[in-house]
Design a protein around this motif. Structure first.
Motif, PDB file in Angstrom:
ATOM      1  N   LYS A 114     -14.101 -17.229  19.213  1.00  0.00           N
ATOM      2  CA  LYS A 114     -15.048 -16.276  19.801  1.00  0.00           C
ATOM      3  C   LYS A 114     -14.987 -16.462  21.304  1.00  0.00           C
ATOM      4  O   LYS A 114     -14.683 -17.537  21.806  1.00  0.00           O
ATOM      5  CB  LYS A 114     -16.462 -16.499  19.282  1.00  0.00           C
ATOM      6  CG  LYS A 114     -16.589 -16.187  17.806  1.00  0.00           C
ATOM      7  CD  LYS A 114     -17.873 -15.485  17.483  1.00  0.00           C
ATOM      8  CE  LYS A 114     -17.890 -15.215  15.985  1.00  0.00           C
ATOM      9  NZ  LYS A 114     -18.341 -13.931  15.659  1.00  0.00           N
ATOM     10  N   LEU A 115     -15.320 -15.378  22.000  1.00  0.00           N
ATOM     11  CA  LEU A 115     -15.178 -15.322  23.451  1.00  0.00           C
ATOM     12  C   LEU A 115     -16.531 -15.151  24.116  1.00  0.00           C
ATOM     13  O   LEU A 115     -17.312 -14.272  23.724  1.00  0.00           O
ATOM     14  CB  LEU A 115     -14.244 -14.155  23.788  1.00  0.00           C
ATOM     15  CG  LEU A 115     -14.013 -13.797  25.225  1.00  0.00           C
ATOM     16  CD1 LEU A 115     -13.459 -14.978  26.000  1.00  0.00           C
ATOM     17  CD2 LEU A 115     -13.068 -12.618  25.310  1.00  0.00           C
ATOM     18  N   ALA A 116     -16.805 -15.988  25.137  1.00  0.00           N
ATOM     19  CA  ALA A 116     -18.049 -15.921  25.900  1.00  0.00           C
ATOM     20  C   ALA A 116     -17.737 -15.794  27.386  1.00  0.00           C
ATOM     21  O   ALA A 116     -16.939 -16.566  27.926  1.00  0.00           O
ATOM     22  CB  ALA A 116     -18.881 -17.174  25.647  1.00  0.00           C
ATOM     23  N   THR A 117     -18.368 -14.813  28.028  1.00  0.00           N
ATOM     24  CA  THR A 117     -18.183 -14.614  29.465  1.00  0.00           C
ATOM     25  C   THR A 117     -19.511 -14.241  30.114  1.00  0.00           C
ATOM     26  O   THR A 117     -20.439 -13.766  29.445  1.00  0.00           O
ATOM     27  CB  THR A 117     -17.183 -13.471  29.757  1.00  0.00           C
ATOM     28  OG1 THR A 117     -17.704 -12.235  29.271  1.00  0.00           O
ATOM     29  CG2 THR A 117     -15.829 -13.731  29.128  1.00  0.00           C
ATOM     30  N   LEU A 118     -19.566 -14.451  31.414  1.00  0.00           N
ATOM     31  CA  LEU A 118     -20.731 -13.997  32.165  1.00  0.00           C
ATOM     32  C   LEU A 118     -20.688 -12.485  32.333  1.00  0.00           C
ATOM     33  O   LEU A 118     -21.673 -11.795  32.117  1.00  0.00           O
ATOM     34  CB  LEU A 118     -20.774 -14.665  33.549  1.00  0.00           C
ATOM     35  CG  LEU A 118     -21.016 -16.161  33.566  1.00  0.00           C
ATOM     36  CD1 LEU A 118     -20.743 -16.729  34.950  1.00  0.00           C
ATOM     37  CD2 LEU A 118     -22.441 -16.456  33.113  1.00  0.00           C
ATOM     38  N   PHE A 119     -19.512 -11.975  32.731  1.00  0.00           N
ATOM     39  CA  PHE A 119     -19.343 -10.553  33.016  1.00  0.00           C
ATOM     40  C   PHE A 119     -18.260  -9.944  32.137  1.00  0.00           C
ATOM     41  O   PHE A 119     -17.334 -10.618  31.709  1.00  0.00           O
ATOM     42  CB  PHE A 119     -18.933 -10.341  34.487  1.00  0.00           C
ATOM     43  CG  PHE A 119     -20.015 -10.611  35.465  1.00  0.00           C
ATOM     44  CD1 PHE A 119     -20.927  -9.623  35.814  1.00  0.00           C
ATOM     45  CD2 PHE A 119     -20.126 -11.856  36.065  1.00  0.00           C
ATOM     46  CE1 PHE A 119     -21.922  -9.874  36.732  1.00  0.00           C
ATOM     47  CE2 PHE A 119     -21.119 -12.117  36.988  1.00  0.00           C
ATOM     48  CZ  PHE A 119     -22.021 -11.118  37.319  1.00  0.00           C
ATOM     49  N   TYR A 120     -18.392  -8.647  31.950  1.00  0.00           N
ATOM     50  CA  TYR A 120     -17.431  -7.883  31.150  1.00  0.00           C
ATOM     51  C   TYR A 120     -17.404  -6.464  31.702  1.00  0.00           C
ATOM     52  O   TYR A 120     -18.447  -5.895  32.021  1.00  0.00           O
ATOM     53  CB  TYR A 120     -17.879  -7.930  29.694  1.00  0.00           C
ATOM     54  CG  TYR A 120     -17.580  -6.719  28.846  1.00  0.00           C
ATOM     55  CD1 TYR A 120     -16.290  -6.454  28.417  1.00  0.00           C
ATOM     56  CD2 TYR A 120     -18.599  -5.852  28.460  1.00  0.00           C
ATOM     57  CE1 TYR A 120     -16.020  -5.349  27.624  1.00  0.00           C
ATOM     58  CE2 TYR A 120     -18.332  -4.760  27.665  1.00  0.00           C
ATOM     59  CZ  TYR A 120     -17.045  -4.510  27.255  1.00  0.00           C
ATOM     60  OH  TYR A 120     -16.779  -3.421  26.472  1.00  0.00           O
ATOM     61  N   LYS A 121     -16.206  -5.927  31.865  1.00  0.00           N
ATOM     62  CA  LYS A 121     -16.048  -4.535  32.295  1.00  0.00           C
ATOM     63  C   LYS A 121     -15.805  -3.670  31.066  1.00  0.00           C
ATOM     64  O   LYS A 121     -14.949  -3.986  30.238  1.00  0.00           O
ATOM     65  CB  LYS A 121     -14.889  -4.395  33.278  1.00  0.00           C
ATOM     66  CG  LYS A 121     -15.205  -4.991  34.629  1.00  0.00           C
ATOM     67  CD  LYS A 121     -14.129  -4.671  35.643  1.00  0.00           C
ATOM     68  CE  LYS A 121     -14.511  -5.224  36.992  1.00  0.00           C
ATOM     69  NZ  LYS A 121     -13.462  -4.978  37.994  1.00  0.00           N
ATOM     70  N   LYS A 122     -16.551  -2.594  30.963  1.00  0.00           N
ATOM     71  CA  LYS A 122     -16.425  -1.699  29.803  1.00  0.00           C
ATOM     72  C   LYS A 122     -15.021  -1.151  29.627  1.00  0.00           C
ATOM     73  O   LYS A 122     -14.617  -0.816  28.526  1.00  0.00           O
ATOM     74  CB  LYS A 122     -17.416  -0.538  29.922  1.00  0.00           C
ATOM     75  CG  LYS A 122     -18.772  -0.840  29.376  1.00  0.00           C
ATOM     76  CD  LYS A 122     -19.584   0.432  29.254  1.00  0.00           C
ATOM     77  CE  LYS A 122     -20.817   0.163  28.417  1.00  0.00           C
ATOM     78  NZ  LYS A 122     -21.633   1.355  28.248  1.00  0.00           N
ATOM     79  N   SER A 123     -14.271  -1.049  30.713  1.00  0.00           N
ATOM     80  CA  SER A 123     -12.909  -0.511  30.651  1.00  0.00           C
ATOM     81  C   SER A 123     -11.890  -1.529  30.138  1.00  0.00           C
ATOM     82  O   SER A 123     -10.726  -1.192  29.941  1.00  0.00           O
ATOM     83  CB  SER A 123     -12.486  -0.026  32.037  1.00  0.00           C
ATOM     84  OG  SER A 123     -12.543  -1.098  32.967  1.00  0.00           O
ATOM     85  N   ALA A 124     -12.308  -2.756  29.896  1.00  0.00           N
ATOM     86  CA  ALA A 124     -11.396  -3.817  29.456  1.00  0.00           C
ATOM     87  C   ALA A 124     -10.833  -3.534  28.070  1.00  0.00           C
ATOM     88  O   ALA A 124     -11.465  -2.853  27.251  1.00  0.00           O
ATOM     89  CB  ALA A 124     -12.121  -5.164  29.453  1.00  0.00           C
ATOM     90  N   LEU A 125      -9.659  -4.084  27.801  1.00  0.00           N
ATOM     91  CA  LEU A 125      -8.996  -3.919  26.505  1.00  0.00           C
ATOM     92  C   LEU A 125      -9.701  -4.682  25.393  1.00  0.00           C
ATOM     93  O   LEU A 125      -9.475  -4.414  24.220  1.00  0.00           O
ATOM     94  CB  LEU A 125      -7.553  -4.420  26.584  1.00  0.00           C
ATOM     95  CG  LEU A 125      -6.611  -3.677  27.501  1.00  0.00           C
ATOM     96  CD1 LEU A 125      -5.266  -4.386  27.564  1.00  0.00           C
ATOM     97  CD2 LEU A 125      -6.442  -2.244  27.017  1.00  0.00           C
ATOM     98  N   ILE A 126     -10.516  -5.647  25.771  1.00  0.00           N
ATOM     99  CA  ILE A 126     -11.156  -6.515  24.799  1.00  0.00           C
ATOM    100  C   ILE A 126     -12.603  -6.742  25.227  1.00  0.00           C
ATOM    101  O   ILE A 126     -12.899  -6.826  26.408  1.00  0.00           O
ATOM    102  CB  ILE A 126     -10.368  -7.842  24.679  1.00  0.00           C
ATOM    103  CG1 ILE A 126     -10.850  -8.646  23.499  1.00  0.00           C
ATOM    104  CG2 ILE A 126     -10.387  -8.632  25.950  1.00  0.00           C
ATOM    105  CD1 ILE A 126      -9.900  -9.762  23.128  1.00  0.00           C
ATOM    106  N   LYS A 127     -13.489  -6.822  24.245  1.00  0.00           N
ATOM    107  CA  LYS A 127     -14.897  -7.066  24.530  1.00  0.00           C
ATOM    108  C   LYS A 127     -15.257  -8.470  24.057  1.00  0.00           C
ATOM    109  O   LYS A 127     -14.948  -8.839  22.923  1.00  0.00           O
ATOM    110  CB  LYS A 127     -15.773  -6.031  23.807  1.00  0.00           C
ATOM    111  CG  LYS A 127     -17.247  -6.164  24.116  1.00  0.00           C
ATOM    112  CD  LYS A 127     -18.043  -5.067  23.431  1.00  0.00           C
ATOM    113  CE  LYS A 127     -19.519  -5.195  23.757  1.00  0.00           C
ATOM    114  NZ  LYS A 127     -20.311  -4.108  23.150  1.00  0.00           N
ATOM    115  N   PRO A 128     -15.906  -9.273  24.918  1.00  0.00           N
ATOM    116  CA  PRO A 128     -16.292 -10.611  24.481  1.00  0.00           C
ATOM    117  C   PRO A 128     -17.347 -10.560  23.387  1.00  0.00           C
ATOM    118  O   PRO A 128     -18.127  -9.616  23.301  1.00  0.00           O
ATOM    119  CB  PRO A 128     -16.832 -11.263  25.755  1.00  0.00           C
ATOM    120  CG  PRO A 128     -17.152 -10.143  26.669  1.00  0.00           C
ATOM    121  CD  PRO A 128     -16.306  -8.980  26.286  1.00  0.00           C
ATOM    122  N   ASP A 129     -17.370 -11.585  22.554  1.00  0.00           N
ATOM    123  CA  ASP A 129     -18.385 -11.688  21.508  1.00  0.00           C
ATOM    124  C   ASP A 129     -19.761 -11.925  22.116  1.00  0.00           C
ATOM    125  O   ASP A 129     -20.767 -11.477  21.581  1.00  0.00           O
ATOM    126  CB  ASP A 129     -18.028 -12.838  20.557  1.00  0.00           C
ATOM    127  CG  ASP A 129     -16.684 -12.621  19.903  1.00  0.00           C
ATOM    128  OD1 ASP A 129     -16.629 -11.828  18.948  1.00  0.00           O
ATOM    129  OD2 ASP A 129     -15.689 -13.211  20.366  1.00  0.00           O
TER     130      ASP A 129
END
Length: 148
Positions: A114-129
């Motif tokens: 599973k992936l955890a991040t502070l920030f995420y861009k909606k345009s990214a190829l992958i969405k963190p969990d």
């Protein structure tokens, strides 16, 4: 280009929020993406009393310019792990994280990642969990700009 300075004070709050989001996953191993995930993974490991903290290296930026190729190296031995939380500061394009996940899942097909991040861009190829905020501008993290 729009920029946002990301201070230590905001980082502390967001890290606590991310810790709370990830707590129920009960990872037996943390995997930090160097360098962006190092500061975050250290604090998360402290908060969740996780001593199985490994680092994988990934280079996709040269300062503020995204490179055409993505280098992934220093893949740790995760063979004794069952649930691994991959920690990074931001998912930007998602290209690098997608490659990292492909490499890890091929090498360790029986591990739940599973992936955890502070920030995420909606345009990214992958969405963190797990993530705290959406990014819609360039983020200048305190650990990148405060010490020269």
């Amino acid at each position: 280009m729009n920029k946002l300075y990301y201070s230590y004070e905001i980082f502390k709050e967001d890290t606590q929020n991310l810790v709370n989001l990830c707590r129920n996953f009960e990872a037996d191993t943390f995997l930090s993406i160097a360098r962006g995930g190092l500061t975050l993974s250290h604090l998360m490991a402290q908060a969740l009393n996780q001593r199985n903290l490994f680092i994988i290296n990934s280079i996709s930026y040269d300062r503020k310019t995204q490179k055409n190729s993505h280098d992934v190296f220093n893949i740790p031995d995760l063979s004794n792990s069952k649930k691994v939380l991959i920690i990074d500061d931001i998912i930007d394009s998602g290209n690098t994280m997608k490659l990292i996940l492909e490499i890890l899942k091929n090498k360790y097909p029986n591990i739940e990642f599973k992936l955890a991040t502070l920030f995420y861009k909606k345009s990214a190829l992958i969405k963190p969990d797990f993530y705290v905020k959406e990014a819609n501008c360039w983020i200048e993290f305190f650990w990148e700009v405060d010490i020269k």
